[in-house]
Design a protein around this motif. Structure first.
Motif, PDB file in Angstrom:
ATOM      1  N   PHE A  76     -34.620 121.372  51.373  1.00 25.02           N
ATOM      2  CA  PHE A  76     -33.193 121.224  51.647  1.00 25.02           C
ATOM      3  C   PHE A  76     -32.344 121.930  50.588  1.00 25.02           C
ATOM      4  O   PHE A  76     -31.290 121.456  50.168  1.00 25.02           O
ATOM      5  CB  PHE A  76     -32.806 119.745  51.729  1.00 25.02           C
ATOM      6  CG  PHE A  76     -31.866 119.416  52.868  1.00 25.02           C
ATOM      7  CD1 PHE A  76     -32.370 119.038  54.100  1.00 25.02           C
ATOM      8  CD2 PHE A  76     -30.498 119.494  52.708  1.00 25.02           C
ATOM      9  CE1 PHE A  76     -31.507 118.726  55.152  1.00 25.02           C
ATOM     10  CE2 PHE A  76     -29.628 119.193  53.739  1.00 25.02           C
ATOM     11  CZ  PHE A  76     -30.128 118.801  54.977  1.00 25.02           C
ATOM     12  N   GLU A  94     -36.969 117.559  56.731  1.00 25.95           N
ATOM     13  CA  GLU A  94     -35.525 117.743  56.580  1.00 25.95           C
ATOM     14  C   GLU A  94     -34.763 117.073  57.719  1.00 25.95           C
ATOM     15  O   GLU A  94     -33.585 116.737  57.572  1.00 25.95           O
ATOM     16  CB  GLU A  94     -35.186 119.227  56.481  1.00 25.95           C
ATOM     17  CG  GLU A  94     -35.720 119.868  55.198  1.00 25.95           C
ATOM     18  CD  GLU A  94     -35.265 121.301  54.996  1.00 25.95           C
ATOM     19  OE1 GLU A  94     -34.582 121.845  55.895  1.00 25.95           O
ATOM     20  OE2 GLU A  94     -35.582 121.873  53.932  1.00 25.95           O
ATOM     21  N   GLU A  98     -31.145 115.047  57.686  1.00 21.70           N
ATOM     22  CA  GLU A  98     -30.051 115.373  58.601  1.00 21.70           C
ATOM     23  C   GLU A  98     -29.636 114.157  59.423  1.00 21.70           C
ATOM     24  O   GLU A  98     -28.443 113.871  59.586  1.00 21.70           O
ATOM     25  CB  GLU A  98     -30.474 116.515  59.520  1.00 21.70           C
ATOM     26  CG  GLU A  98     -30.649 117.841  58.794  1.00 21.70           C
ATOM     27  CD  GLU A  98     -31.368 118.881  59.641  1.00 21.70           C
ATOM     28  OE1 GLU A  98     -31.881 118.513  60.725  1.00 21.70           O
ATOM     29  OE2 GLU A  98     -31.425 120.056  59.220  1.00 21.70           O
ATOM     30  N   LEU A 101     -27.863 111.490  57.096  1.00 25.31           N
ATOM     31  CA  LEU A 101     -26.494 111.856  56.724  1.00 25.31           C
ATOM     32  C   LEU A 101     -25.535 111.739  57.898  1.00 25.31           C
ATOM     33  O   LEU A 101     -24.376 111.354  57.733  1.00 25.31           O
ATOM     34  CB  LEU A 101     -26.468 113.281  56.164  1.00 25.31           C
ATOM     35  CG  LEU A 101     -27.213 113.500  54.847  1.00 25.31           C
ATOM     36  CD1 LEU A 101     -27.248 114.973  54.496  1.00 25.31           C
ATOM     37  CD2 LEU A 101     -26.576 112.691  53.721  1.00 25.31           C
ATOM     38  N   PRO A 105     -22.861 108.601  56.771  1.00 24.47           N
ATOM     39  CA  PRO A 105     -22.274 109.429  55.705  1.00 24.47           C
ATOM     40  C   PRO A 105     -21.499 108.610  54.679  1.00 24.47           C
ATOM     41  O   PRO A 105     -21.146 109.124  53.612  1.00 24.47           O
ATOM     42  CB  PRO A 105     -21.349 110.375  56.482  1.00 24.47           C
ATOM     43  CG  PRO A 105     -21.005 109.630  57.732  1.00 24.47           C
ATOM     44  CD  PRO A 105     -22.238 108.853  58.077  1.00 24.47           C
ATOM     45  N   THR A 123     -32.348 114.127  47.819  1.00 25.21           N
ATOM     46  CA  THR A 123     -31.558 115.038  48.641  1.00 25.21           C
ATOM     47  C   THR A 123     -30.373 114.313  49.255  1.00 25.21           C
ATOM     48  O   THR A 123     -29.242 114.829  49.270  1.00 25.21           O
ATOM     49  CB  THR A 123     -32.422 115.647  49.752  1.00 25.21           C
ATOM     50  OG1 THR A 123     -33.509 116.360  49.161  1.00 25.21           O
ATOM     51  CG2 THR A 123     -31.622 116.610  50.608  1.00 25.21           C
ATOM     52  N   VAL A 124     -30.604 113.095  49.749  1.00 20.73           N
ATOM     53  CA  VAL A 124     -29.496 112.322  50.313  1.00 20.73           C
ATOM     54  C   VAL A 124     -28.467 111.981  49.238  1.00 20.73           C
ATOM     55  O   VAL A 124     -27.251 112.109  49.457  1.00 20.73           O
ATOM     56  CB  VAL A 124     -30.028 111.050  51.005  1.00 20.73           C
ATOM     57  CG1 VAL A 124     -28.892 110.086  51.326  1.00 20.73           C
ATOM     58  CG2 VAL A 124     -30.779 111.425  52.279  1.00 20.73           C
ATOM     59  N   HIS A 126     -27.852 113.654  46.572  1.00 19.63           N
ATOM     60  CA  HIS A 126     -27.177 114.908  46.233  1.00 19.63           C
ATOM     61  C   HIS A 126     -26.028 115.179  47.209  1.00 19.63           C
ATOM     62  O   HIS A 126     -24.985 115.702  46.817  1.00 19.63           O
ATOM     63  CB  HIS A 126     -28.190 116.051  46.258  1.00 19.63           C
ATOM     64  CG  HIS A 126     -27.648 117.370  45.836  1.00 19.63           C
ATOM     65  ND1 HIS A 126     -27.230 118.333  46.737  1.00 19.63           N
ATOM     66  CD2 HIS A 126     -27.429 117.905  44.597  1.00 19.63           C
ATOM     67  CE1 HIS A 126     -26.791 119.391  46.088  1.00 19.63           C
ATOM     68  NE2 HIS A 126     -26.904 119.160  44.795  1.00 19.63           N
ATOM     69  N   ARG A 127     -26.243 114.814  48.469  1.00 19.99           N
ATOM     70  CA  ARG A 127     -25.225 115.037  49.500  1.00 19.99           C
ATOM     71  C   ARG A 127     -24.196 113.914  49.576  1.00 19.99           C
ATOM     72  O   ARG A 127     -23.123 114.101  50.164  1.00 19.99           O
ATOM     73  CB  ARG A 127     -25.896 115.206  50.871  1.00 19.99           C
ATOM     74  CG  ARG A 127     -26.771 116.457  50.998  1.00 19.99           C
ATOM     75  CD  ARG A 127     -25.954 117.722  50.793  1.00 19.99           C
ATOM     76  NE  ARG A 127     -26.725 118.937  50.948  1.00 19.99           N
ATOM     77  CZ  ARG A 127     -26.673 119.728  52.021  1.00 19.99           C
ATOM     78  NH1 ARG A 127     -25.895 119.416  53.043  1.00 19.99           N
ATOM     79  NH2 ARG A 127     -27.397 120.830  52.069  1.00 19.99           N
ATOM     80  N   LEU A 128     -24.517 112.743  49.023  1.00 19.43           N
ATOM     81  CA  LEU A 128     -23.601 111.602  49.032  1.00 19.43           C
ATOM     82  C   LEU A 128     -23.278 111.224  47.584  1.00 19.43           C
ATOM     83  O   LEU A 128     -23.897 110.341  47.001  1.00 19.43           O
ATOM     84  CB  LEU A 128     -24.233 110.408  49.754  1.00 19.43           C
ATOM     85  CG  LEU A 128     -24.652 110.619  51.214  1.00 19.43           C
ATOM     86  CD1 LEU A 128     -25.258 109.344  51.780  1.00 19.43           C
ATOM     87  CD2 LEU A 128     -23.476 111.074  52.066  1.00 19.43           C
TER      88      LEU A 128
END
Length: 277
Positions: A76, A94, A98, A101, A105, A123-124, A126-128
């Motif tokens: 990712f 991945e 997806e 998220l 979210p 990874t989650v 990092h995105r949140l």
């Protein structure tokens, strides 16, 4: 022998071992030189091949995965350290990120069951950027790997790695409460399933095999998830390509509604579980 000549020879040698022999040869050569693959191809193909390349090539000929030889794997868009103590993060997984998220979210607390390298959880997170996470694993070596990855990705202040095993009683108590989002890539390979030598001989069997049908982990973990989810919480689990119907039945018995997500190849890959109202 020049690097270009060595690459041609190595690619031929690896044809029996790898589906991507030229790429593997280039990655190993770049590792031997201590440069990136792009730098290798742009600047070094006419140089003399380093002696250390032969040992790396021999390891790949023995079916050792490239990720273990190099010690890292991209997932990712992030780089994760890996070793034979953890599964190699794969592109198919991945879909878990997806789906997670998209489903939550706004998640404030995230749990990763069987975190391994930490790829899903980190990874989650990092995105949140406002979320906090917990990764659990029964392997101390995996937890150390996940902790190291959290530190390298500057996420250690938001990610706790805890030794826990969902097969054991009282494993939930140390986790510190309920979660808005639960992730899991549990073992789901049938005990007798034929696997490529690079997987069967090198990746950790405890993270792969789950009984004669590959369903043992789901049968134990899914019924325990309601106690771990906040109201409106969602669990996102990776599954084997033929397991969607069986896992959905296990989930329904535990009171969950489910939604199926497919990977880029169109195969069932993830079940998203939410508590029925």
């Amino acid at each position: 022998m020049t690097i270009n000549e060595a690459l041609r020879t190595a690619a031929t040698v690896l044809e029996e071992t790898s589906d991507t022999p030229r790429l593997d040869a280039e990655l190993l050569m770049a590792e031997a030189l201590g440069v990136s693959r792009s730098d290798l191809l742009l600047r070094h193909t006419g140089d003399v091949a380093p002696a250390s390349f032969a040992a790396l090539l021999e390891r790949r000929r023995g079916h050792e995965p490239i990720a273990y030889i190099l010690g890292h794997q991209e997932f990712f868009g992030l780089e994760f350290r890996v070793s034979p103590a953890v599964l190699i993060p794969r592109g198919d997984s991945e879909v878990v990120v997806e789906a997670a998220l998209a489903a939550r979210p706004d998640a404030g607390r995230v749990l990763d069951c069987g975190t391994g390298s930490g790829a899903l959880l980190l990874t989650v997170l990092h995105r949140l950027p406002l979320a906090q996470g917990v990764g659990i694993d029964r392997s101390s070596e995996a937890l150390a790997m996940a902790q190291g990855n959290a530190e390298r990705l500057h996420l250690a202040d938001r990610a706790r790695m805890i030794a826990a095993d969902w097969d054991q009683p009282d494993w939930i108590e140390p986790l510190g409460g309920a979660f808005d989002l639960i992730l899991a890539n549990p073992p789901y390979v049938e005990d007798a399933a034929p696997l490529a030598p690079s997987v069967h001989a090198h990746e950790p069997h405890g993270a792969l095999f789950a009984g004669p049908e590959g369903l043992d982990a789901y049968r134990v973990l899914i019924p325990q998830l309601p106690a771990l989810l906040t109201p409106g919480g969602v669990a996102v689990l990776e599954i084997g390509a033929t397991q969607a119907e069986a896992v959905a039945a296990i989930a329904a018995e535990a009171g969950f509604a489910h939604r199926l997500h497919r990977d880029l190849g169109g195969r069932p890959r993830v079940v998203e579980l939410s508590q029925q109202q």
